[in-house]
Design a protein around this motif. Sequence first.
Motif, short mmCIF file in Angstrom:
data_model
loop_
_atom_site.label_atom_id
_atom_site.label_comp_id
_atom_site.label_asym_id
_atom_site.label_seq_id
_atom_site.Cartn_x
_atom_site.Cartn_y
_atom_site.Cartn_z
N MET A 1 0.57 -1.18 0.29
CA MET A 1 -0.31 -0.11 -0.33
C MET A 1 0.74 0.96 -0.15
O MET A 1 2.25 1.41 0.49
N ILE A 2 0.36 2.39 -0.60
CA ILE A 2 1.11 3.77 -0.41
C ILE A 2 0.18 4.92 -0.20
O ILE A 2 -0.35 4.70 -0.91
N LYS A 3 0.78 5.00 0.92
CA LYS A 3 0.11 6.95 0.96
C LYS A 3 0.98 7.21 0.13
O LYS A 3 2.02 7.84 0.03
N SER A 4 0.14 8.41 0.44
CA SER A 4 0.07 10.26 -0.99
C SER A 4 -0.89 11.26 -0.32
O SER A 4 -1.31 11.83 0.53
N GLU A 5 0.46 12.02 -0.18
CA GLU A 5 -0.19 13.43 0.14
C GLU A 5 0.75 14.54 -1.09
O GLU A 5 1.64 14.43 -1.80
N LEU A 6 -0.41 14.98 -1.66
CA LEU A 6 -0.63 15.94 -3.38
C LEU A 6 0.28 17.54 -2.12
O LEU A 6 -0.82 17.99 -1.67
N LEU A 7 0.98 17.97 -1.45
CA LEU A 7 1.17 19.26 -1.76
C LEU A 7 0.81 20.33 -2.61
O LEU A 7 1.70 21.24 -3.61
N LYS A 8 -0.52 20.66 -3.36
CA LYS A 8 -0.59 21.29 -4.55
C LYS A 8 -0.02 22.54 -4.77
O LYS A 8 0.06 23.13 -5.52
N ASP A 9 -0.35 23.47 -3.58
CA ASP A 9 0.88 25.04 -3.55
C ASP A 9 2.29 24.89 -3.53
O ASP A 9 2.56 25.77 -4.53
N LYS A 10 2.96 23.36 -4.08
CA LYS A 10 3.87 23.56 -4.30
C LYS A 10 4.33 22.20 -5.20
O LYS A 10 5.49 22.58 -5.71
N GLY A 11 2.83 21.74 -6.02
CA GLY A 11 2.95 20.59 -6.70
C GLY A 11 3.80 20.06 -6.71
O GLY A 11 4.87 19.78 -7.67
N VAL A 12 4.00 19.44 -5.25
CA VAL A 12 5.28 18.26 -4.81
C VAL A 12 3.74 17.31 -4.59
O VAL A 12 3.37 17.02 -3.73
N LEU A 13 4.32 15.51 -5.16
CA LEU A 13 3.94 14.35 -4.67
C LEU A 13 4.38 13.77 -3.71
O LEU A 13 5.49 13.97 -3.54
N VAL A 14 4.48 13.76 -2.40
CA VAL A 14 4.97 13.24 -1.44
C VAL A 14 4.16 11.16 -1.13
O VAL A 14 2.96 11.61 -1.07
N VAL A 15 4.60 10.49 -1.20
CA VAL A 15 4.10 9.00 -1.55
C VAL A 15 5.27 7.91 -0.31
O VAL A 15 6.79 8.61 -0.15
N SER A 16 4.75 7.71 0.31
CA SER A 16 5.19 6.44 1.43
C SER A 16 4.37 5.64 1.54
O SER A 16 3.29 4.85 2.05
N ASP A 25 -1.47 -0.96 -6.50
CA ASP A 25 -0.55 0.45 -5.34
C ASP A 25 -0.85 1.90 -6.70
O ASP A 25 -1.55 2.52 -6.03
N PHE A 26 0.05 1.25 -7.70
CA PHE A 26 0.56 2.24 -8.64
C PHE A 26 -0.13 2.59 -9.48
O PHE A 26 -0.53 4.05 -9.59
N GLU A 27 -1.26 1.98 -9.55
CA GLU A 27 -2.76 2.40 -10.91
C GLU A 27 -3.60 3.38 -9.36
O GLU A 27 -3.96 4.08 -10.01
N HIS A 28 -3.63 2.67 -8.40
CA HIS A 28 -4.62 4.12 -7.53
C HIS A 28 -3.84 5.04 -7.21
O HIS A 28 -4.53 6.65 -7.28
N LEU A 29 -2.53 4.84 -7.31
CA LEU A 29 -2.59 6.32 -6.86
C LEU A 29 -2.26 7.21 -8.92
O LEU A 29 -2.40 8.46 -7.90
N ALA A 30 -2.11 6.00 -9.60
CA ALA A 30 -2.32 7.37 -11.10
C ALA A 30 -3.55 7.91 -10.75
O ALA A 30 -3.70 9.00 -11.41
N PHE A 53 12.77 0.35 2.38
CA PHE A 53 11.90 0.01 1.56
C PHE A 53 10.94 -1.01 1.68
O PHE A 53 11.59 -2.05 2.34
N PRO A 54 9.52 -1.43 2.66
CA PRO A 54 8.80 -2.13 2.56
C PRO A 54 9.43 -3.33 2.01
O PRO A 54 8.58 -4.63 2.12
N GLY A 55 9.52 -3.41 0.52
CA GLY A 55 9.59 -4.78 -0.39
C GLY A 55 8.26 -4.45 -1.87
O GLY A 55 6.99 -4.12 -1.34
N TRP A 56 8.60 -5.68 -2.17
CA TRP A 56 7.69 -5.42 -2.89
C TRP A 56 6.92 -7.36 -2.89
O TRP A 56 7.34 -7.67 -2.21
N ALA A 57 5.78 -6.78 -2.71
CA ALA A 57 4.96 -8.27 -2.29
C ALA A 57 5.31 -9.98 -3.39
O ALA A 57 5.32 -10.39 -2.74
N ASP A 58 6.23 -9.29 -4.47
CA ASP A 58 7.30 -10.18 -5.26
C ASP A 58 8.27 -11.11 -4.75
O ASP A 58 8.61 -12.29 -5.18
#
Length: 101
Positions: A1-16, A25-30, A53-58
């Motif tokens: 799972m990826i938590k995301s925060e879009l800092l709209k005022d800065k145009g920066v996406l922070v993903v955790s 996870d990447f499809e939902h992020l897109a 880095f928590p790793g990949w499912a695979d």
Amino acid sequence: MIKSELLKDKGVLVVSPIGRLEASDFEHLAEEIDPYIEQNGRLHGLMVYTEFFPGWADFAAVSDSGFLRVIPSVARHFVKAEVKHFDYNDKDKAVEWLASG
């Protein structure tokens, strides 16, 4: 799972990443970020914010001591972007660097 925060005022996406990552996870992020890009043209930056880095499912999980420190040099070969590693505690400094374009 990826938590995301879009800092709209800065145009920066922070993903955790939280737990092992899957393709979905990447499809939902897109789905979340595409409307912003369509409206604004682009992001100024993308930050992967994690202590390890928590790793990949695979694949087995890989710690930040090795994997995250080599991402900048590896990514330069595949994308046309400037990539820089910051210590986990330097989040604000990294956001400002990203926002500066």
